[in-house]
Structure formats: structure tokens, C-alpha cells
Design a protein around this motif. Structure first.
Motif, short mmCIF file in Angstrom:
data_model
loop_
_atom_site.label_atom_id
_atom_site.label_comp_id
_atom_site.label_asym_id
_atom_site.label_seq_id
_atom_site.Cartn_x
_atom_site.Cartn_y
_atom_site.Cartn_z
N ILE A 150 0.85 -1.19 0.00
CA ILE A 150 0.00 0.00 0.00
C ILE A 150 0.89 1.24 0.00
CG2 ILE A 150 -1.76 1.31 1.26
CD1 ILE A 150 -2.64 -1.42 2.50
N ALA A 151 0.70 2.07 -1.00
CA ALA A 151 1.46 3.32 -1.10
C ALA A 151 0.86 4.35 -0.13
CB ALA A 151 1.41 3.85 -2.53
N GLU A 157 -6.63 5.93 1.75
CA GLU A 157 -8.00 6.45 1.68
C GLU A 157 -8.75 5.97 0.45
OE1 GLU A 157 -5.33 8.66 2.45
OE2 GLU A 157 -5.78 8.27 4.57
N ASN A 158 -8.12 5.13 -0.38
CA ASN A 158 -8.80 4.60 -1.57
C ASN A 158 -10.04 3.81 -1.16
OD1 ASN A 158 -6.63 5.57 -3.02
ND2 ASN A 158 -6.05 3.60 -3.91
N PRO A 159 -11.13 3.94 -1.91
CA PRO A 159 -12.32 3.14 -1.61
C PRO A 159 -12.06 1.67 -1.94
CG PRO A 159 -12.63 4.37 -3.63
CD PRO A 159 -11.32 4.83 -3.05
N THR A 160 -12.75 0.80 -1.24
CA THR A 160 -12.68 -0.64 -1.49
C THR A 160 -14.05 -1.13 -1.97
OG1 THR A 160 -13.41 -1.41 0.68
CG2 THR A 160 -11.05 -0.85 0.46
N PRO A 161 -14.14 -2.36 -2.45
CA PRO A 161 -15.45 -2.92 -2.81
C PRO A 161 -16.38 -3.11 -1.61
CG PRO A 161 -13.72 -4.07 -3.98
CD PRO A 161 -13.05 -3.20 -2.94
N CYS A 162 -15.87 -2.97 -0.40
CA CYS A 162 -16.71 -3.06 0.80
C CYS A 162 -17.37 -1.70 1.01
CB CYS A 162 -15.87 -3.41 2.02
SG CYS A 162 -14.95 -4.95 1.87
N ASP A 185 -12.71 2.38 3.28
CA ASP A 185 -11.51 2.68 2.52
C ASP A 185 -10.45 1.64 2.88
OD1 ASP A 185 -10.48 3.51 5.01
OD2 ASP A 185 -10.46 5.62 4.47
N VAL A 186 -9.27 1.75 2.29
CA VAL A 186 -8.21 0.77 2.51
C VAL A 186 -7.86 0.68 3.99
CG1 VAL A 186 -5.76 0.30 2.07
CG2 VAL A 186 -7.29 0.88 0.18
#
Length: 189
Positions: A23-24, A29-34, A38-39
Motif C-alpha cells: 500500500i502506497a 483512503e482509496n475506496p474498497t469494494p466493501c 476505505d483501505v
């Protein structure tokens, strides 16, 4: 299931952990499929779940643990938090008697083997969620996919009725096993 469930769980956590280490800084804060996660929330969920494992195998009930592992468990070093919690969970599930132990969950007592299977499936599906969120390779270990799909074919309806997952997504005929498993878990892959 042809693979020892404890080994499957360890491998699924290892695969998830490999992605955690990729993870960079700008991806937390990237959204996830959940939905709504977020991550960072996803990784925190897996850490929280992992921290409960040794407690539950030591004989504490989910009610006794309560909210001990709620909130931000990642702190300033998410990698260290994940690594430590995963190592403790794998150790607890790998100890003699873990398969036949009684684990006292919020919805009732279950055999250790069933609980480890649930942990394995959760780690496996969340590996795909994390890969999707950070733009990594989304292919899951085929042996783990096969093991999870075999278990979930019988368990899926119970999980949907309990409200812990969404409705399955339709998939076209001829869709590969991983895509069918993800669709069964409510993931649109």
C-alpha cells in the motif's frame, strides 16, 4: 476440503499481508469494494478480527471481548499492527486442539474448525478487495479459491440471512471459479 484449513487461513493472511506491505502512502483512503470502507478501514477490520482470534481460542467469549478491539488499531505503523496481529492469529489457530476447540461467538458456540474456515474465507475475499482498491493483481490463489468455494456453496445462504453480506451478483455461464466465488460474496468483479 483438500487443504488443511489452518494452512489455508495462514496462506490467505499471508497473501493479504503481502498487499498490505504494497500500500502506497496515498492509497490508504482509496475506496474498497466493501461499501463505505476505505483501505485503512479494511486493513483495520482484518487487524481487529486477528486480535480477537487468540482471545477466542483462549476461551473468552465474544461478549467478554466486547469492544476491546474497536477503533483505530493501526496507529502510526499499520504494517507493524497487521504483522503482529496476523502472527498471533496464525499461532492461535495452529496450536493443537484448535480444530476441536469450542469458540464462543456472538451468535453462538461453533467448533474451532468452522471458525477458522470463516476467518480464512474473510481473509481471502478481503485480499481481493484490497487488491482491487490499490490496483494490484486481483488473481487469488486457485487452491484457496477452490477450498473457499466448496465451503461457501453450503454456507452462503446462512451468511446472507445473517445480514453480513450482500446479495450475489449474476454471472454469465462459463465464468471462472474466482469470479463466481466473488459474485456469490456480492462482489461485482
Amino acid at each position: 476440503m483438500t487443504i488443511d484449513i489452518r494452512e489455508a487461513y495462514r496462506r490467505a493472511l499471508d497473501d493479504f499481508g503481502a498487499l498490505v506491505h504494497r500500500i502506497a502512502p496515498g492509497q490508504w483512503e482509496n475506496p474498497t469494494p466493501c461499501a463505505g470502507w476505505d483501505v485503512r478501514t479494511l486493513v483495520n477490520h482484518v487487524v481487529s478480527e486477528s486480535l480477537c482470534v487468540p482471545e477466542l481460542f483462549a476461551g473468552r467469549s465474544a461478549a467478554e471481548i466486547g469492544g476491546a478491539f474497536d477503533g483505530d488499531l493501526l496507529g502510526d505503523d499499520p504494517l507493524k499492527a497487521f504483522d503482529a496481529s496476523a502472527a498471533a492469529a496464525v499461532q492461535a489457530t495452529g496450536e493443537g486442539g484448535s480444530l476441536t476447540a469450542v469458540v464462543r461467538l456472538s451468535f453462538g458456540d461453533v467448533p474451532g474448525a468452522e471458525y477458522i474456515t470463516e476467518l480464512f474465507a474473510d481473509a481471502l475475499i478481503h485480499t481481493w478487495d484490497l487488491a482491487r482498491a490499490i490496483g494490484a493483481d486481483e488473481r487469488l490463489d486457485p487452491e484457496l479459491v477452490e477450498a473457499c468455494a466448496a465451503w461457501f456453496a453450503d454456507a452462503g445462504d446462512d451468511y446472507r440471512q445473517a445480514g453480513v453480506m450482500g446479495d450475489p451478483h449474476p454471472v454469465p455461464a462459463g465464468t471462472g471459479l474466482q469470479a463466481r466465488l466473488l459474485a456469490a460474496w456480492g462482489r461485482a468483479g
